[in-house]
Scaffold this motif. Structure first.
Motif, short mmCIF file in Angstrom:
data_model
loop_
_atom_site.label_atom_id
_atom_site.label_comp_id
_atom_site.label_asym_id
_atom_site.label_seq_id
_atom_site.Cartn_x
_atom_site.Cartn_y
_atom_site.Cartn_z
N THR A 140 27.38 89.41 53.03
CA THR A 140 26.86 89.93 54.30
C THR A 140 28.09 90.42 55.08
N ILE A 175 37.51 78.80 61.41
CA ILE A 175 36.59 78.11 62.31
C ILE A 175 35.43 77.55 61.49
N HIS A 218 20.81 84.35 64.28
CA HIS A 218 22.20 84.60 64.66
C HIS A 218 22.54 86.10 64.80
N MET A 239 21.60 78.08 57.11
CA MET A 239 22.22 78.64 58.30
C MET A 239 22.55 77.53 59.30
N HIS A 240 23.70 77.64 59.92
CA HIS A 240 24.20 76.72 60.96
C HIS A 240 24.56 75.32 60.44
N ARG A 291 21.65 94.52 47.31
CA ARG A 291 20.32 93.89 47.46
C ARG A 291 20.11 93.31 48.86
N LEU A 292 21.14 93.39 49.69
CA LEU A 292 20.99 92.87 51.06
C LEU A 292 19.99 93.77 51.79
N PRO A 293 18.84 93.21 52.20
CA PRO A 293 17.79 94.08 52.76
C PRO A 293 18.26 94.80 54.03
N VAL A 340 18.44 92.83 57.14
CA VAL A 340 19.59 91.90 57.28
C VAL A 340 20.88 92.69 57.47
N LEU A 385 27.73 93.67 45.19
CA LEU A 385 26.95 92.45 45.46
C LEU A 385 26.08 92.60 46.71
N LEU A 407 38.54 88.87 64.62
CA LEU A 407 37.96 87.64 65.18
C LEU A 407 38.89 86.45 64.96
N SER A 420 29.09 89.21 58.24
CA SER A 420 29.31 88.40 59.45
C SER A 420 30.77 87.97 59.66
N GLY A 421 31.60 88.02 58.64
CA GLY A 421 33.05 87.87 58.84
C GLY A 421 33.61 86.46 58.78
N GLY A 470 27.62 83.93 55.88
CA GLY A 470 28.27 82.88 56.66
C GLY A 470 27.68 81.50 56.40
N SER A 471 26.45 81.44 55.90
CA SER A 471 25.84 80.13 55.64
C SER A 471 26.49 79.46 54.43
N ALA A 472 26.62 80.19 53.33
CA ALA A 472 27.27 79.63 52.14
C ALA A 472 28.74 79.33 52.43
P1 NAD Z 1 23.43 84.13 56.01
O1 NAD Z 1 24.58 83.69 55.22
O2 NAD Z 1 22.54 83.08 56.58
O3 NAD Z 1 22.58 85.16 55.16
C1 NAD Z 1 21.46 85.84 55.73
C2 NAD Z 1 20.35 86.00 54.72
O4 NAD Z 1 20.72 86.97 53.78
C3 NAD Z 1 20.05 84.72 53.92
O5 NAD Z 1 18.68 84.60 53.81
C4 NAD Z 1 20.70 84.99 52.58
O6 NAD Z 1 20.06 84.30 51.52
C5 NAD Z 1 20.53 86.48 52.48
N1 NAD Z 1 21.52 87.15 51.65
C6 NAD Z 1 22.85 86.96 51.72
N2 NAD Z 1 23.44 87.79 50.85
C7 NAD Z 1 22.47 88.50 50.23
C8 NAD Z 1 22.47 89.53 49.26
N3 NAD Z 1 23.59 90.05 48.79
N4 NAD Z 1 21.29 90.03 48.86
C9 NAD Z 1 20.14 89.58 49.38
N5 NAD Z 1 20.08 88.63 50.34
C10 NAD Z 1 21.24 88.09 50.75
O7 NAD Z 1 23.85 85.09 57.24
P2 NAD Z 1 25.21 85.38 58.00
O8 NAD Z 1 24.80 86.11 59.22
O9 NAD Z 1 26.22 85.97 57.11
O10 NAD Z 1 25.75 83.94 58.39
C11 NAD Z 1 25.29 83.26 59.52
C12 NAD Z 1 26.01 81.95 59.65
O11 NAD Z 1 27.42 82.17 59.60
C13 NAD Z 1 25.75 81.28 60.98
O12 NAD Z 1 25.64 79.90 60.76
C14 NAD Z 1 26.97 81.63 61.80
O13 NAD Z 1 27.20 80.72 62.85
C15 NAD Z 1 28.03 81.61 60.76
N6 NAD Z 1 29.22 82.42 61.10
C16 NAD Z 1 30.41 81.76 61.23
C17 NAD Z 1 31.56 82.46 61.55
C18 NAD Z 1 32.86 81.72 61.65
O14 NAD Z 1 33.89 82.33 61.88
N7 NAD Z 1 32.86 80.44 61.50
C19 NAD Z 1 31.52 83.86 61.72
C20 NAD Z 1 30.28 84.51 61.57
C21 NAD Z 1 29.14 83.77 61.24
#
Ligand code: NAD
Length: 357
Positions: free
Chosen positions: A121, A130, A256, A70-71, A161-163, A166, A158, A233, A123-124, A98-100
Motif C-alpha cells: 500500500t 514509529i 485510517h 489494522m491498528h 491487485r490493490l483495489p 484502497v 505486488l 514523515l 501508507s509509508g 501498514g497493518s502487516a
Molecule cells: P492496511 O495495511 O490495513 O491495508 C489495507 C487493506 O488493503 C487491507 O484490507 C489489506 O488486506 C489490503 N491490501 C494490502 N495490500 C494489498 C494488495 N497488494 N492487494 C490487495 N489488497 C491489499 O492499510 P494501510 O493504510 O497501509 O495501513 C494502516 C495501518 O498502518 C494503520 O494501523 C496505521 O496507523 C498504520 N500506519 C503506521 C505508520 C507509522 O509510521 N507507524 C504510518 C502509516 C500508517
C-alpha cells in the motif's frame, strides 16, 4: 536567493530495493542481512500472498503468519510475538500495508527481531521508526529505532491487485505526510525536497492507478511517491492534520486512509495563510492554483469519499471531536483554536470544496 534557515538533519539507515519484479530478490535480501529463519507476516486478507512468499523463501522461511490487523491491538501484538518466539524466528518479513508492517514493528520492539518490509500500500509505515498499539480503543504510538525495517522492497507488481478504493485513499494518506513535512516545525531542505517530489509523483500517478490498476508505470510512480512521503514523515514532526486523523480514527473508529483523505484539504486550507510558502510548493507540485483545492480535486479524481458523514462519522460527535483535538497544545503553523477546528470539521463532515484563499 532562498534563505536557508538553520536545521538539524537526521536520517536513519535502511536499505531499499525498488523496481517491478524486485520481490524476486527477497531471498537475496534475507541472506544479505544474514537471516535464516524468516517469519512472513500478513493480514488475513493477504494470507495467500504470505504463503506464496514463504514458499518463495524456501528454507529461509519458518512459516507464514496471517495474524496482522489494522491498528495492532495489544492482543494481536502479543500473539505475533508468541508465534515468533515459538518458531524461533530470527527476522520478520512483512508483506502488505501498514497493518502487516505494524505487527512486524511490535515484534521488533518486544522480541528484538529485525524486519524486512515489502509494502503493498502507500501508507509509508516501512520508512518510520514509529510503532503503534491499540489498547481498549486507545492507540498509543511511540518511537523506537529498533522498529525501523532494516530493508524494504518496493515492487509495483505486488500492488496491481490493490483495489482502486484502497489505492486512492492510501495514496492521499502518503500525501498527507508530505504536506505536513513541508510546514513541519523541524522541517529541513532534504525532507522538503522529498515531500514536494512525492506530492508531484502521487498527484500524477494516482488518477491513472485507479483507472488502470495494472499500469505498472503509474503503480511504480505511486510507490515511489509513497516511499518519499514515508521518508519525509520519518524525519520531521507532524501537526494539526495528523493530530485530527489520530483523534478521529481512535475515538470514532473511522478508517485510517479515508480520514486522511477527507481531512487533508481542510487542514491545508486552515494552514494556507500561516504556511504560505509550504502551500505554494504543494500547489506547484499538483499543478493547482491552490493547495487545498488541488488536494480536494485529486481526492474526487480518484473516486475517494470527501465527506466524514460518508465514512461513519456522526454530526452529533463533531463537538466532542473538536474538544478532543484541541485538549492538549501541539505545534501547528496556524494557531489551533477550538472554534477553528470545529469549523474545519464541519466543512470536512459535509465534504465542502475548500474555498480559495
Ligand atoms: P492496511 O495495511 O490495513 O491495508 C489495507 C487493506 O488493503 C487491507 O484490507 C489489506 O488486506 C489490503 N491490501 C494490502 N495490500 C494489498 C494488495 N497488494 N492487494 C490487495 N489488497 C491489499 O492499510 P494501510 O493504510 O497501509 O495501513 C494502516 C495501518 O498502518 C494503520 O494501523 C496505521 O496507523 C498504520 N500506519 C503506521 C505508520 C507509522 O509510521 N507507524 C504510518 C502509516 C500508517
Amino acid at each position: 536567493m532562498a534563505e536557508i534557515t538553520p536545521f538539524t538533519y537526521e536520517s536513519a539507515p535502511s536499505r531499499v530495493v525498488f523496481g517491478a519484479g524486485s520481490v524476486a530478490s527477497l531471498a537475496d535480501e534475507v541472506r544479505h542481512f544474514g537471516f535464516r529463519r524468516a517469519l512472513v507476516i500478513t493480514t488475513k486478507g493477504q494470507a495467500a500472498l504470505g504463503e506464496k512468499t514463504a514458499a518463495q523463501l524456501g528454507d529461509l522461511a519458518i512459516g507464514a503468519y496471517p495474524g496482522a490487523v489494522m491498528h495492532t491491538s495489544a492482543e494481536v501484538g502479543d500473539a505475533g510475538c508468541d508465534e515468533a518466539r515459538r518458531l524461533d524466528a530470527d527476522c520478520t518479513v512483512a508483506v502488505g500495508g501498514g497493518s502487516a508492517i505494524g505487527l512486524g514493528k511490535v515484534i521488533a520492539r518486544d522480541v528484538g527481531l529485525p524486519q524486512i518490509a515489502v509494502p503493498t500500500t502507500y501508507s509509508g509505515s516501512e520508512m518510520t521508526a514509529i510503532w503503534g498499539v491499540t489498547t481498549d480503543g486507545v492507540k498509543v504510538t511511540g518511537p523506537d529505532p529498533k522498529v525501523l525495517p532494516v530493508g524494504v522492497i518496493y515492487d509495483p507488481e505486488l500492488t496491481v491487485r490493490l483495489p482502486a478504493g484502497v489505492s486512492g485513499p492510501s495514496g492521499l494518506n502518503a500525501m498527507a505526510h508530505s504536506v505536513e513535512a513541508l510546514y513541519a516545525q523541524n522541517a529541513n531542505p532534504i525532507a522538503s525536497l522529498m515531500a514536494e517530489e512525492s506530492i508531484r509523483a502521487l498527484g500524477q500517478s494516482l488518477p491513472v492507478v485507479v483507472k488502470e490498476p495494472a499500469n505498472l508505470e503509474a503503480r511504480g510512480e505511486a510507490l515511489y511517491g509513497a516511499w518519499l512521503a514515508g521518508a519525509a514523515l520519518a524525519q520531521v514532526g507532524m501537526a494539526l492534520h495528523h493530530k485530527l486523523c489520530h483523534t478521529l480514527g481512535g475515538a470514532f473508529d473511522l478508517p485510517h486512509a479515508e480520514v486522511h483523505t477527507i481531512l487533508l484539504p481542510h487542514a491545508s486550507a486552515y494552514n494556507q495563510a500561516a504556511a504560505a510558502g509550504a502551500m505554494a510548493r504543494v500547489a506547484r507540485a499538483l499543478g493547482a492554483n491552490n493547495a487545498a483545492e488541488g488536494i480536494y480535486d485529486l481526492a474526487k479524481a480518484v473516486g475517494a469519499k470527501v465527506a466524514l458523514k460518508d465514512i461513519g462519522m456522526r454530526e452529533a460527535d463533531l463537538d466532542r471531536a473538536a474538544d478532543l483535538a484541541t485538549r492538549n497544545p501541539y505545534y501547528n503553523p496556524a494557531p489551533v483554536t477550538r472554534d477553528g477546528v470545529r469549523a474545519l470539521l464541519d466543512n470536512a463532515f459535509h465534504g465542502r470544496r475548500p474555498a480559495a484563499v
